[in-house]
Design a protein around this motif. Structure first.
Motif, PDB file in Angstrom:
ATOM      1  N   UNK A   1       0.796  -1.229   0.000  1.00 11.16           N
ATOM      2  CA  UNK A   1       0.000   0.000   0.000  1.00 11.16           C
ATOM      3  C   UNK A   1       0.826   1.277   0.000  1.00 11.16           C
ATOM      4  N   UNK A   2       2.086   1.207   0.434  1.00 10.80           N
ATOM      5  CA  UNK A   2       2.905   2.420   0.471  1.00 10.80           C
ATOM      6  C   UNK A   2       4.031   2.432  -0.557  1.00 10.80           C
ATOM      7  N   UNK A   3       4.423   1.280  -1.091  1.00  7.72           N
ATOM      8  CA  UNK A   3       5.600   1.260  -1.968  1.00  7.72           C
ATOM      9  C   UNK A   3       5.306   0.603  -3.322  1.00  7.72           C
ATOM     10  N   UNK A   4       4.962  -0.657  -3.330  1.00  8.98           N
ATOM     11  CA  UNK A   4       4.854  -1.407  -4.588  1.00  8.98           C
ATOM     12  C   UNK A   4       3.541  -1.172  -5.323  1.00  8.98           C
ATOM     13  N   UNK A   5       2.453  -0.987  -4.590  1.00 15.15           N
ATOM     14  CA  UNK A   5       1.141  -0.863  -5.205  1.00 15.15           C
ATOM     15  C   UNK A   5       0.533  -2.218  -5.519  1.00 15.15           C
ATOM     16  N   UNK A   6      -0.772  -2.212  -5.762  1.00 11.26           N
ATOM     17  CA  UNK A   6      -1.472  -3.436  -6.163  1.00 11.26           C
ATOM     18  C   UNK A   6      -1.249  -3.736  -7.641  1.00 11.26           C
TER      19      UNK A   6
ATOM     20  N   UNK B   1      10.011   6.093   1.056  1.00 14.54           N
ATOM     21  CA  UNK B   1      10.161   4.642   1.024  1.00 14.54           C
ATOM     22  C   UNK B   1      11.020   4.244   2.225  1.00 14.54           C
ATOM     23  N   UNK B   2      10.581   3.273   3.017  1.00 15.39           N
ATOM     24  CA  UNK B   2      11.384   2.848   4.174  1.00 15.39           C
ATOM     25  C   UNK B   2      12.767   2.355   3.727  1.00 15.39           C
ATOM     26  N   UNK B   3      13.795   2.678   4.497  1.00 11.23           N
ATOM     27  CA  UNK B   3      15.171   2.307   4.114  1.00 11.23           C
ATOM     28  C   UNK B   3      15.406   0.804   3.976  1.00 11.23           C
ATOM     29  N   UNK B   4      14.563  -0.021   4.606  1.00 11.95           N
ATOM     30  CA  UNK B   4      14.755  -1.466   4.505  1.00 11.95           C
ATOM     31  C   UNK B   4      13.937  -2.098   3.370  1.00 11.95           C
TER      32      UNK B   4
ATOM     33  N   UNK C   1      12.979  -3.128  -0.488  1.00 17.14           N
ATOM     34  CA  UNK C   1      13.763  -3.406  -1.696  1.00 17.14           C
ATOM     35  C   UNK C   1      13.776  -2.241  -2.696  1.00 17.14           C
ATOM     36  N   UNK C   2      12.698  -1.477  -2.774  1.00 18.23           N
ATOM     37  CA  UNK C   2      12.660  -0.334  -3.692  1.00 18.23           C
ATOM     38  C   UNK C   2      13.679   0.722  -3.288  1.00 18.23           C
ATOM     39  N   UNK C   3      13.811   0.964  -1.987  1.00 22.29           N
ATOM     40  CA  UNK C   3      14.797   1.922  -1.479  1.00 22.29           C
ATOM     41  C   UNK C   3      16.204   1.454  -1.843  1.00 22.29           C
TER      42      UNK C   3
END
Length: 155
Positions: free
Chosen positions: A62-67, A128-131, A133-135
């Motif tokens: 919901x915050x990084x990758x999306x559906x 994006x949280x530092x941990x 994979x996108x970060x």
């Protein structure tokens, strides 16, 4: 993953078809959810990229990758294949009782245009949280949009 419904083998919109390729597994420790991977093909049957539909909601989704996630091959960009693939996916995606989050990097103007053409509503922009994979791949912020595919199938 076995409890997910069987997807249509082929969905189309305009000159684009998306072909079901495989299910994607969940990975609870990473926040990944199960979903579906489709190959995007043009009117001549040539691969143009891929589109994923993720089923479930975790902070990663919901915050990084999306559906919904898509990628168009570099040599195939500029033909609105991502938008057409989303529209092909829309009738089936609408069978899941969730509003779909689509995310993009703030500097990805092509994706922002695609999302706007779909009629998705801007929610916010988040770190994006530092941990995540996108970060780790260099994506530090994400713009988040809510897409209700049942109301955006035209065009």
């Amino acid at each position: 993953m076995d409890d997910l419904p069987e997807p249509p083998a082929r969905l189309t919109h305009a000159e684009v078809e998306i072909i079901f390729s495989h299910r994607t597994p969940d990975n609870a420790p990473e926040g990944f959810v199960a979903g579906y991977h489709f190959v995007i093909r043009d009117a001549r049957g040539r691969e143009a990229g891929h589109i994923n539909l993720r089923i479930g909601s975790t902070p990663h989704v919901t915050f990084v990758a999306g559906h919904v996630g898509y990628e168009i091959l570099p040599g195939r960009r500029g033909h609105r294949y991502a938008e057409k693939a989303c529209r092909a996916l829309a009738p089936w995606a609408a069978t899941f009782p969730i509003g779909l989050i689509i995310t993009t990097d703030p500097d990805n103007h092509a994706s922002i245009r695609t999302i706007g053409n779909l009629g998705a509503r801007f929610i916010d922009e988040v770190d994006v949280p530092p941990d995540d994979p996108h970060f780790l791949r260099g994506s530090l912020r994400k713009r988040r949009y809510l897409w209700l595919p049942e109301s955006t199938q035209s065009a």
